[in-house]
Motif scaffolding. Structure first.
Motif, PDB file in Angstrom:
ATOM      1  N   ILE A   1       0.840  -1.203   0.000  1.00 18.87           N
ATOM      2  CA  ILE A   1       0.000   0.000   0.000  1.00 18.87           C
ATOM      3  C   ILE A   1       0.877   1.257   0.000  1.00 18.87           C
ATOM      4  O   ILE A   1       0.657   2.182  -0.776  1.00 18.87           O
ATOM      5  CB  ILE A   1      -0.960  -0.027   1.210  1.00 18.87           C
ATOM      6  CG1 ILE A   1      -2.023  -1.109   0.988  1.00 18.87           C
ATOM      7  CG2 ILE A   1      -1.596   1.346   1.433  1.00 18.87           C
ATOM      8  CD1 ILE A   1      -3.021  -1.292   2.117  1.00 18.87           C
TER       9      ILE A   1
ATOM     10  N   TYR B   1       0.838   4.380  -2.786  1.00 16.77           N
ATOM     11  CA  TYR B   1      -0.106   5.395  -2.302  1.00 16.77           C
ATOM     12  C   TYR B   1      -0.250   6.559  -3.270  1.00 16.77           C
ATOM     13  O   TYR B   1      -1.351   7.067  -3.492  1.00 16.77           O
ATOM     14  CB  TYR B   1       0.235   5.812  -0.868  1.00 16.77           C
ATOM     15  CG  TYR B   1       0.714   7.227  -0.703  1.00 16.77           C
ATOM     16  CD1 TYR B   1       2.053   7.548  -0.858  1.00 16.77           C
ATOM     17  CD2 TYR B   1      -0.187   8.250  -0.419  1.00 16.77           C
ATOM     18  CE1 TYR B   1       2.488   8.853  -0.710  1.00 16.77           C
ATOM     19  CE2 TYR B   1       0.233   9.558  -0.269  1.00 16.77           C
ATOM     20  CZ  TYR B   1       1.569   9.865  -0.421  1.00 16.77           C
ATOM     21  OH  TYR B   1       1.979  11.146  -0.298  1.00 16.77           O
TER      22      TYR B   1
ATOM     23  N   GLN C   1      -3.552   7.781  -5.146  1.00 19.89           N
ATOM     24  CA  GLN C   1      -3.969   9.162  -4.865  1.00 19.89           C
ATOM     25  C   GLN C   1      -4.168   9.941  -6.171  1.00 19.89           C
ATOM     26  O   GLN C   1      -5.180  10.617  -6.340  1.00 19.89           O
ATOM     27  CB  GLN C   1      -2.907   9.831  -3.973  1.00 19.89           C
ATOM     28  CG  GLN C   1      -3.333  11.196  -3.427  1.00 19.89           C
ATOM     29  CD  GLN C   1      -2.950  12.326  -4.367  1.00 19.89           C
ATOM     30  OE1 GLN C   1      -1.867  12.326  -4.985  1.00 19.89           O
ATOM     31  NE2 GLN C   1      -3.847  13.296  -4.508  1.00 19.89           N
TER      32      GLN C   1
ATOM     33  N   PHE D   1      -4.290   7.744   5.299  1.00 19.56           N
ATOM     34  CA  PHE D   1      -3.305   8.819   5.152  1.00 19.56           C
ATOM     35  C   PHE D   1      -3.912  10.145   5.626  1.00 19.56           C
ATOM     36  O   PHE D   1      -4.982  10.531   5.152  1.00 19.56           O
ATOM     37  CB  PHE D   1      -2.860   8.907   3.694  1.00 19.56           C
ATOM     38  CG  PHE D   1      -2.225   7.623   3.215  1.00 19.56           C
ATOM     39  CD1 PHE D   1      -0.859   7.422   3.330  1.00 19.56           C
ATOM     40  CD2 PHE D   1      -3.012   6.588   2.696  1.00 19.56           C
ATOM     41  CE1 PHE D   1      -0.276   6.227   2.923  1.00 19.56           C
ATOM     42  CE2 PHE D   1      -2.435   5.398   2.275  1.00 19.56           C
ATOM     43  CZ  PHE D   1      -1.065   5.215   2.393  1.00 19.56           C
TER      44      PHE D   1
END
Ligand code: ATP
Length: 503
Positions: A220, A224, A228, A270
Motif C-alpha cells: 500500500i 499510495y 492518490q 493517510f
C-alpha cells in the motif's frame, strides 16, 4: 481452555472447515488448508470487512498488490534489519523458544493471580463488590501488579536497546524453566529474522534475493501516490488490502492463531501531519464497533495499549479477543507516523509527497493503520460459535452459532421424505433461493439427523418441505439457535431470510 481449542480443531476437521496441510504426508507444522465450509466462512469474513472498510467509506479504496516486492522495500521498512524475534534454546531439551514469550508467560501468571483474587473477593462481597476500588487497594493485587510492571518495563527497554544479554539475565532471574523438561540450562538469546527469502530468476541470470512479504502494508505504501493521483484522492483517505503474508515464526502453534503463512486485512489511512491522534482515536472506536456489531459477545473484547512502541509508531493498541487460550491480539491499530513513506522516499529517491491545495504546499502524510489477521478472526468466530447443548429431550448436539451473515450456508432446503413429489418441490424452492443465498440441499437420512448436520456447520435456517407444502404452498423455517419453527408461505420466504441474514 486448551480442551476447547482441541475440540474446535477436531470439529473444524470433521466438518470440512480446516484440514492440516498435506495431511497424507503427516502434515506440515502449523500449515492448514481451508476446506469446503471453511472457505465460505473465510470469504464471508473478508466480504464483511471489505464492505465496512471500502464500500461504506467514500474515501477508502482497495488494491491487491503482489506478494513479491523489490527487495529495497524491506530495507526501507526496517524489516531486513529489525524484523527479529529474540530466540533462545534449552540445552537439555533442545527446544527452541521465543525469549519474550517465555517472559510474557510469567506476566500471565501474575495476571491470573490478580484474577483469582478478584474472583475470591467477588464471591465474598457479592453485589456490593467494587472491582475498581479493590484493584486499587488490595495489597496482594498491588504486589502482583508491581511485578508485572517491573517485568514489562525491563523487557521492553532491553528489547528496544537490543540488549539480548539482559533478556537472558531476566529469564535467569525469574527462574524460568523449560515448560517441557523443567531444565533451566539456556543458551544465549539470539536475534532471528522472520522473513522468508527466495530467489528471483534463474541462478545463471544472477540470482536476486527477494522476500515473501511479511505484511501487506508495504504494498500500500509504495502505491499510495499511484492511487492518490489516479483516484484524485484528497487527505484524509485510505487504502485497504486483503492478502497473504509470511513470517518464519519461531514457534507457530495454537491452531490457526499463529501460522507461517496467513492472511491479513489491512487499511492504511493517510492524514495530515498533526491530525494523526484524532484519527487514531477515531479508528480505534470504529474498529471496536465493527467487532461488537458482529455479535461474538461484547465482553470478549478489550484494548491493550502499547507502552513500548515499535520503531515506526507513536501510538499503538491491540484489540484483544477472548480466545480459548485467553485474551490475545486479534487486531492492531497503529499510528505509524510518516516513518514508512519517508524511508521509501529516501531509498528510492522518488518524492512521495501529497500536494495540499488548500495550504498550497507539499508534505508526506502521516498514517494510521488497522491490521487484522483473517485467520485469527476466523478462529474468533469459530471459538465463540462452538456450543455443546443438551436438548429438552435429553439428546445432545454440537452447534456452531456463527452469526448468520458469516455462516457458510444460510439455508438448507430439506424435503421431509424422499418420495411423493417432496424432493421435486424442495428443488424448485432451492433453485429460487440459491442465487440470493448460499444453500444446501439434503434428502438423505432422517430429518433429525439432517438438522444436526446443519447445526454442526452453522447453517442458521433449515427450510423443511412436507406434505402440507404441496397443498398450501407453505414451508417450515427452523431456527438453528432457539430451535423454534415457524410456518411461512413460500412467497414470503426470501424476504424473511434476507431480514435474518443481514447485519
Ligand atoms: P503477534 O504479537 O501475535 O506476533 P504482531 O503484533 O506481530 O502479532 P502485527 O504485525 O501487528 O502482529 O500484524 C497484524 C495482525 O496480523 C495481527 O493482529 C494478527 O491478527 C495477524 N498476525 C500476525 N502474525 C500472525 C501469524 N503468524 N499468524 C496468523 N496471524 C498473524
Amino acid at each position: 481452555d486448551d480442551n476447547l481449542l482441541k475440540k474446535i480443531t477436531s470439529h473444524a476437521k470433521e466438518y470440512g472447515f480446516i484440514f492440516p496441510s498435506s495431511e497424507i504426508y503427516d502434515g506440515l507444522a502449523a500449515a492448514y488448508d481451508y476446506g469446503q465450509n471453511g472457505v465460505e466462512l473465510k470469504n464471508n469474513i473478508k466480504e464483511y470487512w471489505w464492505k465496512a472498510m471500502v464500500q461504506m467509506n467514500e474515501n477508502i479504496v482497495g488494491i491487491d498488490a503482489s506478494i513479491f516486492m523489490h527487495p529495497s522495500t524491506w530495507k526501507a521498512s526496517g524489516h531486513v534489519d529489525a524484523f527479529n524475534d529474540p530466540m533462545i534454546d534449552n540445552k537439555d531439551s533442545k527446544k527452541r523458544y521465543r525469549a519474550d514469550v517465555l517472559i510474557e508467560d510469567v506476566i500471565k501468571k501474575y495476571e491470573a493471580k490478580i484474577e483469582k483474587e478478584v474472583a475470591k473477593a467477588q464471591r465474598r462481597f457479592g453485589d456490593s463488590f467494587d472491582k475498581e476500588q479493590f484493584l486499587a487497594t488490595n495489597p496482594n493485587v498491588k504486589r502482583s501488579q508491581d511485578k508485572i510492571d517491573e517485568i514489562e518495563t525491563r523487557l521492553g527497554s532491553s528489547l528496544a536497546k537490543g540488549d539480548l544479554a539482559d533478556v537472558k539475565a531476566l529469564i535467569e532471574e525469574l527462574g524460568i524453566a523449560d515448560p517441557v523438561s523443567g531444565s533451566k540450562n539456556w543458551t544465549d538469546v539470539r536475534q532471528f529474522n522472520l522473513m522468508f527469502s527466495t530467489e528471483l530468476g534463474s541462478v545463471a541470470e544472477g540470482a536476486n534475493k527477494i522476500y515473501l512479504r511479511p505484511e501487506t502494508a508495504q504494498g500500500i505504501f509504495v502505491n499510495y501516490l499511484n492511487v492518490q493521483k489516479t483516484g484524485r484522492m484528497k487527505l484524509p483517505f485510505g487504502i485497504a488490502q486483503i492478502g497473504k503474508a509470511f513470517r518464519n515464526e519461531i514457534i507457530a502453534r495454537q491452531f490457526i492463531f499463529r501460522m507461517r503463512e496467513f492472511e491479513q486485512m489491512e487499511m492504511q489511512f493517510f492524514v495530515k501531519p498533526g491530525e494523526e491522534m484524532t484519527w487514531y482515536e477515531s479508528w480505534k472506536a470504529k474498529r471496536i464497533a465493527w467487532h461488537k456489531a458482529l455479535g461474538l459477545g461484547e465482553d470478549n473484547y478489550r484494548f491493550h495499549d502499547h507502552i513500548n512502541l515499535a520503531h515506526y509508531a507513536n501510538a499503538a493498541t491491540d484489540v484483544e479477543f477472548n480466545f480459548p487460550m485467553g485474551f490475545k491480539e486479534l487486531e492492531g491499530v497503529h499510528s505509524r507516523t510518516d516513518f514508512d513513506l519517508k524511508a521509501h522516499e529516501e531509498l528510492s529517491g522518488k518524492k512521495l509527497q501529497f500536494f495540499d491545495h488548500e495550504e498550497n504546499k507539499s508534505y508526506v502524510p502521516y498514517v494510521i493503520e488497522t491490521s487484522i489477521g483473517l485467520d485469527r478472526m476466523f478462529l474468533a468466530v469459530m471459538s465463540s460459535a462452538y456450543t455443546e447443548e443438551t436438548l429438552e429431550d435429553g439428546s445432545e448436539r454440537t452447534v456452531m452459532k456463527i452469526p448468520a451473515a458469516l455462516a457458510p450456508y444460510k439455508v438448507a432446503v430439506l424435503p421431509l421424505v424422499k418420495k411423493d413429489g417432496l424432493p421435486e418441490k424442495a428443488r424448485e424452492i432451492l433453485s429460487d433461493l440459491r442465487f440470493d443465498f448460499n444453500c444446501q440441499y439434503d434428502e438423505k437420512d432422517a430429518i433429525g439427523k439432517r438438522y444436526r448436520r446443519q447445526d454442526a456447520i452453522g447453517t442458521p435456517f433449515c427450510v423443511t418441505v412436507d406434505y402440507d407444502t404441496l397443498e398450501d404452498n407453505t414451508v417450515t423455517i427452523r431456527d438453528r439457535d432457539d430451535l423454534s419453527q415457524i410456518r411461512v408461505s413460500i412467497d414470503e420466504l426470501k424476504a424473511k431470510l434476507k431480514e435474518s441474514c443481514s447485519l
